[in-house]
Design a protein around this motif. Structure first.
Motif, mmCIF file in Angstrom:
data_model
loop_
_atom_site.group_PDB
_atom_site.id
_atom_site.type_symbol
_atom_site.label_atom_id
_atom_site.label_comp_id
_atom_site.label_asym_id
_atom_site.label_seq_id
_atom_site.Cartn_x
_atom_site.Cartn_y
_atom_site.Cartn_z
ATOM 1 N N SER A 144 -14.614 -8.646 -7.729
ATOM 2 C CA SER A 144 -13.628 -9.118 -8.707
ATOM 3 C C SER A 144 -14.015 -8.697 -10.120
ATOM 4 C CB SER A 144 -13.503 -10.642 -8.636
ATOM 5 O OG SER A 144 -13.053 -11.056 -7.369
ATOM 6 N N LEU A 145 -15.301 -8.814 -10.442
ATOM 7 C CA LEU A 145 -15.771 -8.413 -11.768
ATOM 8 C C LEU A 145 -15.608 -6.912 -11.980
ATOM 9 C CD1 LEU A 145 -18.992 -10.621 -12.056
ATOM 10 C CD2 LEU A 145 -16.873 -10.876 -13.361
ATOM 11 N N ASN A 146 -15.790 -6.145 -10.909
ATOM 12 C CA ASN A 146 -15.552 -4.702 -10.985
ATOM 13 C C ASN A 146 -14.090 -4.428 -11.328
ATOM 14 O OD1 ASN A 146 -16.092 -1.836 -10.548
ATOM 15 N ND2 ASN A 146 -14.982 -2.080 -8.631
ATOM 16 N N GLN A 147 -13.195 -5.176 -10.684
ATOM 17 C CA GLN A 147 -11.771 -5.004 -10.960
ATOM 18 C C GLN A 147 -11.414 -5.486 -12.360
ATOM 19 O OE1 GLN A 147 -9.431 -3.515 -8.656
ATOM 20 N NE2 GLN A 147 -8.532 -3.390 -10.686
ATOM 21 N N MET A 275 -3.202 -7.893 -12.917
ATOM 22 C CA MET A 275 -4.436 -7.531 -12.225
ATOM 23 C C MET A 275 -5.631 -8.268 -12.821
ATOM 24 S SD MET A 275 -4.002 -3.408 -11.589
ATOM 25 C CE MET A 275 -5.473 -3.313 -10.580
ATOM 26 N N LEU A 276 -5.688 -8.320 -14.144
ATOM 27 C CA LEU A 276 -6.822 -8.948 -14.818
ATOM 28 C C LEU A 276 -6.899 -10.441 -14.500
ATOM 29 C CD1 LEU A 276 -9.157 -8.836 -16.857
ATOM 30 C CD2 LEU A 276 -7.483 -9.194 -18.673
ATOM 31 N N LEU A 277 -5.778 -11.156 -14.621
ATOM 32 C CA LEU A 277 -5.788 -12.603 -14.403
ATOM 33 C C LEU A 277 -6.159 -12.958 -12.970
ATOM 34 C CD1 LEU A 277 -2.681 -13.785 -16.482
ATOM 35 C CD2 LEU A 277 -5.094 -13.895 -17.098
ATOM 36 N N PHE A 278 -5.642 -12.212 -12.015
ATOM 37 C CA PHE A 278 -5.958 -12.516 -10.614
ATOM 38 C C PHE A 278 -7.365 -12.057 -10.240
ATOM 39 C CE2 PHE A 278 -1.856 -14.121 -10.140
ATOM 40 C CZ PHE A 278 -1.729 -14.696 -8.883
ATOM 41 N N SER A 279 -7.892 -11.059 -10.932
ATOM 42 C CA SER A 279 -9.294 -10.678 -10.735
ATOM 43 C C SER A 279 -10.211 -11.800 -11.210
ATOM 44 C CB SER A 279 -9.618 -9.388 -11.495
ATOM 45 O OG SER A 279 -8.891 -8.300 -10.979
ATOM 46 N N ILE A 280 -9.857 -12.404 -12.356
ATOM 47 C CA ILE A 280 -10.629 -13.548 -12.865
ATOM 48 C C ILE A 280 -10.551 -14.706 -11.876
ATOM 49 C CG2 ILE A 280 -10.748 -15.286 -14.699
ATOM 50 C CD1 ILE A 280 -9.715 -13.091 -16.627
ATOM 51 N N TYR A 281 -9.354 -14.938 -11.330
ATOM 52 C CA TYR A 281 -9.174 -16.017 -10.350
ATOM 53 C C TYR A 281 -10.081 -15.810 -9.140
ATOM 54 C CZ TYR A 281 -6.999 -18.460 -6.416
ATOM 55 O OH TYR A 281 -6.790 -19.221 -5.291
ATOM 56 N N PHE A 282 -10.114 -14.589 -8.592
ATOM 57 C CA PHE A 282 -10.948 -14.318 -7.415
ATOM 58 C C PHE A 282 -12.441 -14.360 -7.745
ATOM 59 C CE2 PHE A 282 -7.114 -12.713 -5.308
ATOM 60 C CZ PHE A 282 -7.324 -13.192 -4.018
ATOM 61 N N THR A 332 3.823 -9.374 -11.346
ATOM 62 C CA THR A 332 3.663 -9.810 -9.957
ATOM 63 C C THR A 332 3.054 -8.705 -9.096
ATOM 64 O OG1 THR A 332 5.652 -11.163 -10.267
ATOM 65 C CG2 THR A 332 4.867 -10.875 -8.016
ATOM 66 N N PHE A 333 3.473 -7.485 -9.353
ATOM 67 C CA PHE A 333 2.962 -6.337 -8.609
ATOM 68 C C PHE A 333 1.452 -6.181 -8.834
ATOM 69 C CE2 PHE A 333 2.830 -1.754 -7.449
ATOM 70 C CZ PHE A 333 3.529 -1.828 -6.262
ATOM 71 N N GLY A 334 1.025 -6.256 -10.095
ATOM 72 C CA GLY A 334 -0.394 -6.143 -10.415
ATOM 73 C C GLY A 334 -1.212 -7.255 -9.785
ATOM 74 N N ALA A 335 -0.688 -8.488 -9.844
ATOM 75 C CA ALA A 335 -1.386 -9.627 -9.248
ATOM 76 C C ALA A 335 -1.512 -9.467 -7.739
ATOM 77 C CB ALA A 335 -0.635 -10.917 -9.587
ATOM 78 N N THR A 336 -0.437 -8.992 -7.092
ATOM 79 C CA THR A 336 -0.441 -8.845 -5.634
ATOM 80 C C THR A 336 -1.403 -7.760 -5.180
ATOM 81 O OG1 THR A 336 1.897 -9.502 -5.662
ATOM 82 C CG2 THR A 336 1.062 -8.601 -3.607
ATOM 83 N N ILE A 337 -1.547 -6.710 -5.964
ATOM 84 C CA ILE A 337 -2.514 -5.656 -5.623
ATOM 85 C C ILE A 337 -3.924 -6.237 -5.534
ATOM 86 C CG2 ILE A 337 -3.720 -3.654 -6.616
ATOM 87 C CD1 ILE A 337 -1.008 -2.520 -7.361
ATOM 88 N N ILE A 338 -4.273 -7.154 -6.428
ATOM 89 C CA ILE A 338 -5.590 -7.793 -6.382
ATOM 90 C C ILE A 338 -5.710 -8.667 -5.134
ATOM 91 C CG2 ILE A 338 -7.169 -9.358 -7.573
ATOM 92 C CD1 ILE A 338 -6.829 -6.586 -8.838
ATOM 93 N N VAL A 339 -4.621 -9.365 -4.776
ATOM 94 C CA VAL A 339 -4.617 -10.187 -3.561
ATOM 95 C C VAL A 339 -4.865 -9.319 -2.329
ATOM 96 C CG1 VAL A 339 -3.192 -11.682 -2.096
ATOM 97 C CG2 VAL A 339 -3.115 -11.937 -4.577
ATOM 98 N N VAL A 340 -4.375 -8.095 -2.357
ATOM 99 C CA VAL A 340 -4.598 -7.158 -1.239
ATOM 100 C C VAL A 340 -6.006 -6.575 -1.289
ATOM 101 C CG1 VAL A 340 -3.896 -4.942 -0.237
ATOM 102 C CG2 VAL A 340 -2.156 -6.548 -1.039
ATOM 103 N N PRO A 343 -9.925 -9.179 -1.110
ATOM 104 C CA PRO A 343 -10.415 -9.657 0.189
ATOM 105 C C PRO A 343 -10.817 -8.511 1.125
ATOM 106 C CG PRO A 343 -8.409 -10.812 -0.432
ATOM 107 C CD PRO A 343 -8.558 -9.672 -1.388
ATOM 108 N N ILE A 344 -10.029 -7.423 1.136
ATOM 109 C CA ILE A 344 -10.327 -6.334 2.058
ATOM 110 C C ILE A 344 -11.592 -5.593 1.630
ATOM 111 C CG2 ILE A 344 -9.190 -4.218 1.236
ATOM 112 C CD1 ILE A 344 -8.494 -5.880 4.595
ATOM 113 N N GLN A 345 -11.833 -5.470 0.320
ATOM 114 C CA GLN A 345 -13.059 -4.829 -0.155
ATOM 115 C C GLN A 345 -14.283 -5.646 0.223
ATOM 116 O OE1 GLN A 345 -12.330 -4.394 -4.350
ATOM 117 N NE2 GLN A 345 -11.155 -2.516 -4.118
#
Length: 433
Positions: A144-147, A275-282, A332-340, A343-345
């Protein structure tokens, strides 16, 4: 070193890893911004600009397998440091040429090729080293920090690059990039890449096999991991189909819907912020329990959003409604990319043996980089001959169909055997009731 000391060291690694990635990503993107503008101002040619892009993409695709082989066979710390030093020396060389003879396209293209090769080695090796730098419980945080570092660079670099480009010379840009690269080397030199590593002893892995044999061994290893193969195929298909989005998005908003450049920039910024906000969340939440299932649902969500991008082309909306619609859609698209991705990484980091990580990640990168320009060429042609809404909707349907087939329930159960037990308990409880 006892366990408590190792955990403290891992915390330090999270800090240095993040700062190093922010510095190198930010420097690289500001440099790319400045060079892109410089080429266009120097030549006014889209072909010259595209040639520089090819000089960046093609070497990465060709060199990635070699980088993966090196990451599995040699010291990963040495590879990262040497690659970062090569980056520094390449920029120093370009600066000397600029100060002595003036910048030329040949010098820029040559530097881009060298930077692309060095970045390939650094990227593959760093990705392969995550489980050696931090403990298992913090792999999700590290990814997540990498993202976060990449999202931060994506948001800040255009603003900083645009601000500096009109006020300082190209030499100052290069000097700033050199300083950032040197700082990254200093940080990386303090890291222990084998802190939690499970790589075999050097004597065991030092077999007299050629690079080709080593790559074949990596492919053979992949074939034994059915779930891993499924994840890689899904990743590659996503990369290809996203060409429909990457090419079409700019074309549709600027050419078809006539969105002003500053408003178009805001929608792109919304993507990076998502992407940034959801990366922080994860980075602060607990590790996802069923990562493959979460990513599957996320990909279906991406397909729905991609298809929804076509709606303003089919119904009449006001200018500000179009802007608001795409602003929300891109966030929403950026946030969803992080959701994908996240976890898979994490799942891939845990699933792949340390001795094969370099080769597996290099195969994935090589194929993904090769598919990106292919997708852009194909979809670029299609957008010239077909209405954009049909291309987006068709791509979305194909994406959802592919993930439903490749990540069917039986594959999800193989990826998460604990789901079988959970379902069995639910069935027993239902029967008892």
């Amino acid at each position: 070193m006892n366990e408590q000391q190792k955990l403290k060291r891992a915390t330090y690694h999270l800090f240095t890893f993040t700062i190093s990635k922010i510095i190198s990503s930010f420097g690289a993107q500001v440099y790319a911004f400045a060079i892109s503008f410089y080429i266009l101002q120097l030549t006014g040619s889209a072909t010259s600009f595209a040639t520089n892009l090819i000089c960046n993409l093609l070497p990465r695709a060709l060199v990635a397998p070699i980088a993966g082989y090196a990451a599995d066979k040699y010291s990963r710390k040495k590879i990262v440091i040497i690659s970062q030093l090569v980056t520094t020396l390449a920029i120093v060389g370009l600066l000397l040429v600029s100060m002595t003879y003036g910048l030329s396209l040949l010098a820029i293209y040559t530097t881009t090729v060298v930077l692309s090769i060095a970045t390939s080695f650094t990227g593959v090796t760093f990705t392969s080293s995550v489980t050696g730098l931090v403990d298992e419980d913090r792999i999700q945080r590290a990814m997540s920090l990498n993202q976060i570092s990449m999202s931060f660079a994506a948001i800040g670099s255009p603003a900083v690059g645009g601000l500096l480009y009109g006020t300082v010379s190209m030499e100052v840009f290069l000097e700033m990039y050199i300083a950032a690269s040197v700082l990254a080397v200093l940080l990386e030199s303090t890291m222990n890449f084998n802190l939690f590593s499970k790589r075999k002893a050097k004597e065991e892995q030092d077999q007299k096999e050629t690079m080709w044999q080593s790559m074949k061994a990596g492919i053979g290893y992949l074939k034994t991991k059915q779930v891993l193969m499924t994840m890689i195929w899904i990743s590659l298909i996503i990369n290809f189909l996203f060409g429909a989005f990457e090419v079409g998005y700019s074309f549709i908003l600027i050419e078809k819907l006539k969105l002003a450049s500053q408003h178009f920039g805001f929608t792109q910024g919304a993507f990076a912020v998502g992407m940034l906000l959801f990366s922080i969340y994860f980075s602060i939440r607990k590790e996802v329990k069923f990562p493959f299932l979460v990513s599957k649902r996320g990909i279906i969500g991406l397909g729905i959003i991609m298809g929804a991008m076509a709606i303003p082309l089919m119904i009449s909306l006001s200018y500000w409604s179009i802007f608001a619609y795409y602003f929300i859609a891109m966030f929403t698209f950026g946030a969803t990319i992080i959701v994908v991705n996240t976890p898979i990484q994490v799942m891939m980091q845990k699933m792949i043996d340390d001795d094969f990580k370099g080769r597996v990640f290099s195969i994935l990168e090589s194929m993904a980089v090769a598919l990106m320009p292919l997708g852009m060429i194909i979809f670029g042609y299609l957008y010239d001959v077909m209405p954009g809404q049909y291309i987006l909707i068709t791509s979305a349907v194909v994406l959802i169909g592919v993930v439903l087939v490749l990540a069917r329930p039986s594959v999800v159960r193989d990826a998460h055997p604990e789901l079988k037990e959970k379902n069995a308990v639910v069935e027993k409880t239902s029967t008892a009731l």
